[in-house]
Scaffold this active site. Structure first.
Site, PDB file in Angstrom:
ATOM      1  N   CYS A 112      33.179  39.949  49.358  1.00 46.59           N
ATOM      2  CA  CYS A 112      32.867  38.638  49.939  1.00 46.59           C
ATOM      3  C   CYS A 112      32.145  38.829  51.284  1.00 46.59           C
ATOM      4  CB  CYS A 112      34.164  37.843  50.131  1.00 46.59           C
ATOM      5  SG  CYS A 112      33.950  36.342  51.090  1.00 46.59           S
ATOM      6  N   CYS A 141      34.209  37.638  54.265  1.00 46.09           N
ATOM      7  CA  CYS A 141      35.304  38.564  54.567  1.00 46.09           C
ATOM      8  C   CYS A 141      34.764  39.794  55.305  1.00 46.09           C
ATOM      9  CB  CYS A 141      36.046  38.963  53.293  1.00 46.09           C
ATOM     10  SG  CYS A 141      37.212  37.705  52.698  1.00 46.09           S
ATOM     11  N   ASP A 148      24.861  30.287  61.779  1.00 49.88           N
ATOM     12  CA  ASP A 148      24.297  30.434  60.438  1.00 49.88           C
ATOM     13  C   ASP A 148      22.986  31.221  60.531  1.00 49.88           C
ATOM     14  OD1 ASP A 148      24.660  28.611  57.568  1.00 49.88           O
ATOM     15  OD2 ASP A 148      22.792  29.701  57.882  1.00 49.88           O
ATOM     16  N   HIS A 184      40.983  34.574  52.838  1.00 46.68           N
ATOM     17  CA  HIS A 184      39.974  34.267  51.819  1.00 46.68           C
ATOM     18  C   HIS A 184      40.462  33.108  50.950  1.00 46.68           C
ATOM     19  CE1 HIS A 184      36.571  34.895  49.088  1.00 46.68           C
ATOM     20  NE2 HIS A 184      37.433  34.501  48.157  1.00 46.68           N
ATOM     21  N   ASN A 219      30.449  22.600  51.364  1.00 49.60           N
ATOM     22  CA  ASN A 219      29.976  22.505  49.986  1.00 49.60           C
ATOM     23  C   ASN A 219      30.999  23.141  49.045  1.00 49.60           C
ATOM     24  OD1 ASN A 219      27.454  21.293  50.634  1.00 49.60           O
ATOM     25  ND2 ASN A 219      26.702  23.279  51.333  1.00 49.60           N
ATOM     26  N   THR A 240      26.901  28.623  48.130  1.00 46.55           N
ATOM     27  CA  THR A 240      26.361  29.939  47.780  1.00 46.55           C
ATOM     28  C   THR A 240      27.311  31.071  48.163  1.00 46.55           C
ATOM     29  OG1 THR A 240      25.161  30.029  49.881  1.00 46.55           O
ATOM     30  CG2 THR A 240      23.949  29.190  47.967  1.00 46.55           C
ATOM     31  N   HIS A 265      33.589  31.519  49.924  1.00 50.26           N
ATOM     32  CA  HIS A 265      34.664  31.656  50.923  1.00 50.26           C
ATOM     33  C   HIS A 265      34.571  30.369  51.738  1.00 50.26           C
ATOM     34  CE1 HIS A 265      36.912  34.339  54.018  1.00 50.26           C
ATOM     35  NE2 HIS A 265      36.835  33.111  54.562  1.00 50.26           N
ATOM     36  N   HIS A 300      33.997  27.490  54.024  1.00 51.31           N
ATOM     37  CA  HIS A 300      33.319  27.451  55.326  1.00 51.31           C
ATOM     38  C   HIS A 300      32.903  26.027  55.632  1.00 51.31           C
ATOM     39  CE1 HIS A 300      30.359  28.441  52.184  1.00 51.31           C
ATOM     40  NE2 HIS A 300      29.473  27.762  52.877  1.00 51.31           N
TER      41      HIS A 300
HETATM   42  P1  5GP Z   1      26.710  27.337  51.447  1.00 53.13           P
HETATM   43  O1  5GP Z   1      25.335  27.300  50.832  1.00 53.13           O
HETATM   44  O2  5GP Z   1      27.649  28.220  50.648  1.00 53.13           O
HETATM   45  O3  5GP Z   1      27.296  25.992  51.750  1.00 53.13           O
HETATM   46  O4  5GP Z   1      26.511  28.000  52.865  1.00 53.13           O
HETATM   47  C1  5GP Z   1      26.400  29.367  53.043  1.00 53.13           C
HETATM   48  C2  5GP Z   1      25.697  29.555  54.371  1.00 53.13           C
HETATM   49  O5  5GP Z   1      25.888  30.885  54.763  1.00 53.13           O
HETATM   50  C3  5GP Z   1      24.201  29.328  54.316  1.00 53.13           C
HETATM   51  O6  5GP Z   1      23.853  28.286  55.227  1.00 53.13           O
HETATM   52  C4  5GP Z   1      23.595  30.674  54.704  1.00 53.13           C
HETATM   53  O7  5GP Z   1      22.473  30.539  55.546  1.00 53.13           O
HETATM   54  C5  5GP Z   1      24.734  31.338  55.431  1.00 53.13           C
HETATM   55  N1  5GP Z   1      24.772  32.786  55.289  1.00 53.13           N
HETATM   56  C6  5GP Z   1      24.679  33.527  54.144  1.00 53.13           C
HETATM   57  N2  5GP Z   1      24.809  34.835  54.401  1.00 53.13           N
HETATM   58  C7  5GP Z   1      24.998  34.937  55.745  1.00 53.13           C
HETATM   59  C8  5GP Z   1      25.179  36.052  56.621  1.00 53.13           C
HETATM   60  O8  5GP Z   1      25.212  37.209  56.227  1.00 53.13           O
HETATM   61  N3  5GP Z   1      25.303  35.755  57.953  1.00 53.13           N
HETATM   62  C9  5GP Z   1      25.271  34.472  58.439  1.00 53.13           C
HETATM   63  N4  5GP Z   1      25.413  34.304  59.752  1.00 53.13           N
HETATM   64  N5  5GP Z   1      25.104  33.409  57.634  1.00 53.13           N
HETATM   65  C10 5GP Z   1      24.961  33.642  56.313  1.00 53.13           C
HETATM   66 ZN    ZN Z   2      36.116  35.967  51.684  1.00 46.75          ZN
END
Ligand code: 5GP
Ligand code: ZN
Length: 113
Positions: free
Chosen positions: A4, A7, A30, A46, A86, A94, A97, A99
């Site tokens: 993850c 994580c 982000d 997690h 989301n 995406t 975990h 958030h």
């Molecule tokens: P989701 O699309 O799951 O709601 O949001 C996941 C968020 O995680 C996205 O806005 C993406 O830009 C951010 N994200 C994905 N991988 C990483 C990472 O390695 N570091 C940081 N800081 N943000 C990440």
């Molecule tokens: Zn996790």
């Protein structure tokens, strides 16, 4: 969870721009910001998403909601912010975990779908 991304960020295995940390959660910028201020706040435990919140782990989610106002105050946010989480593919989750996206620094529209 060993595979993850969040994580790994919590464990310090992947670098992040931290803005807040305590024993239960971590907030970091982000990677692909959608507003001038876009941070993610994640529980250190997690939990896959809101869909996986139970009476046993709901305190982790509640704790995040308790700390978000202080983080926004610390970042100088005075005129409002948006908290988004989301859940699942239709919502565009995406990273599996839990958030909370916290967005601020501009007036926002409302076109979620
Ligand atoms: P989701 O699309 O799951 O709601 O949001 C996941 C968020 O995680 C996205 O806005 C993406 O830009 C951010 N994200 C994905 N991988 C990483 C990472 O390695 N570091 C940081 N800081 N943000 C990440
Ligand atoms: Zn996790």
């Amino acid at each position: 969870m060993s595979d993850c991304i969040f994580c790994k960020i919590i464990a310090g295995e992947i670098p992040s721009a931290k803005v807040y940390e305590d024993d239960r959660c971590l907030a970091f910028k982000d990677l692909d910001p959608k507003a001038p201020i876009h941070i993610l706040v994640v529980p250190k435990a997690h939990i896959q998403s809101v869909d996986a919140v139970t009476p046993e782990n709901s305190g982790e989610a509640a704790h995040i909601l308790e700390v978000i106002p202080g983080i926004m105050k610390e970042l100088g946010v005075k005129t409002g912010y948006r908290v988004v989480t989301n859940i699942g593919p239709d919502a565009g989750q995406t990273v599996p975990h839990l958030h909370f996206h916290v967005l601020a620094g501009q007036e926002m529209g409302w076109t979620p779908a």
